[in-house]
Write an enzyme that holds these catalytic residues in place. Structure first.
Site: not given
Ligand code: PAF
Length: 281
Positions: A30, A32-33, A35, A37, A61, A150, A153, A187
């Protein structure tokens, strides 16, 4: 590195690689990368011939619309970081491209979605499944990369892939932490100086609980974390659960599973943070 905004453009860019039987890796983000990511992107680049990274703040979401509005957006900075990490294609669609009409699909993940984040964020995992499945259909990757911060997730996405019988491998990657131990998250940018200072206690308490767990039972270990978090006024605990890492169901005995994980969600001031620790694997 190409930056594309439309699915047809994305498919065109990928088709050459697919026809040449190259492996395609996808890292959904999503933006706002940070380290964390980038570690996913680097792994994807190392394991695939073509790396696609999606940057899309997915509205479906977010059950809290103010959270959606406050979500950091840094597209130029993201693109620069991705180029440096060796990404081949960045997919940065607008909302209308991903949702030309409302997505009414309702996924059902049973017990996996009824615990931890489930009751606190109704509809969240359905929204995640909607967007991740759309990305999987658009990219048709051989592998897709997700961070273990996550934790729930990742389990839900694995289940979704199973239910939809999609031919791809889900690769989960370890949490990347700041030097002081705080799990990296987009965040974290929203923490003020005092909150940022105190936030380190979350990972510190989790780490201490791993030592504590060696000579104490599950209930005592859960209480250890809850009590220590409770000592700080800045924290408001949503949950701390010690679960079987596969089923995500709470355990009551260390011998109940070979894979025991503690998962926490806690507000640090106004910012909700999640983290987890593996007790047994
Ligand atoms: O983990 C995230 O950043 C989001 O939930 C994802 C997997 C990119 C889906 O929008």
């Amino acid at each position: 590195m190409k930056i594309v905004k439309q699915i047809c453009e994305l498919k065109n860019c990928i088709s050459e690689a697919r026809n040449a039987k190259k492996n395609i890796g996808l890292v959904p983000t999503m933006g706002a990368l940070h380290a964390g990511h980038i570690s996913l992107v680097e792994r994807c680049v190392a394991e695939n011939d073509l790396t696609v990274v999606s940057v899309f703040v997915n509205p479906t979401q977010f059950n809290d619309k103010s959270d959606l509005a406050a979500y950091p957006r840094t597209p130029e900075q993201d693109a620069a970081m991705l180029e440096k990490a060796g990404c081949d294609i960045v997919f940065m669609p607008e909302v209308e491209e991903m949702y030309p009409e409302p997505d009414t699909r309702q996924f059902s993940f049973g017990a996996l979605e009824q615990v931890m984040e489930g009751p606190y964020r109704p509809g969240h995992f359905n929204g995640v499944a909607q967007i991740v499945s759309k990305l999987f259909y658009a990219v048709e990757p051989d592998r897709a990369y997700f961070g273990e911060k996550d934790f729930q997730q990742v389990a839900i996405i694995r289940e979704m892939v199973k239910q939809l019988q999609l031919p791809l491998q889900i690769v989960s990657c370890p949490i990347v932490r700041e030097a002081d131990g705080l799990a990296m998250s987009s965040r974290n940018q929203r923490l003020n100086a005092e909150e940022r200072k105190k936030s380190v206690l979350i990972s510190k308490i989790l780490l201490e609980s791993r030592t504590f767990a060696q000579s104490n039972n599950v209930a005592e270990t859960k209480a250890f974390v809850e009590e220590n978090i409770g000592k700080e006024d800045i924290f408001r605990l949503d949950y701390y659960e010690i679960v079987d890492g596969y089923t995500l169901q709470p355990i009551s005995d260390w011998n109940q599973t070979e894979y025991a994980v503690g998962c926490i969600a806690v507000f640090c001031g106004p910012v909700r943070l999640i983290d987890n620790i593996i007790y047994k694997s």
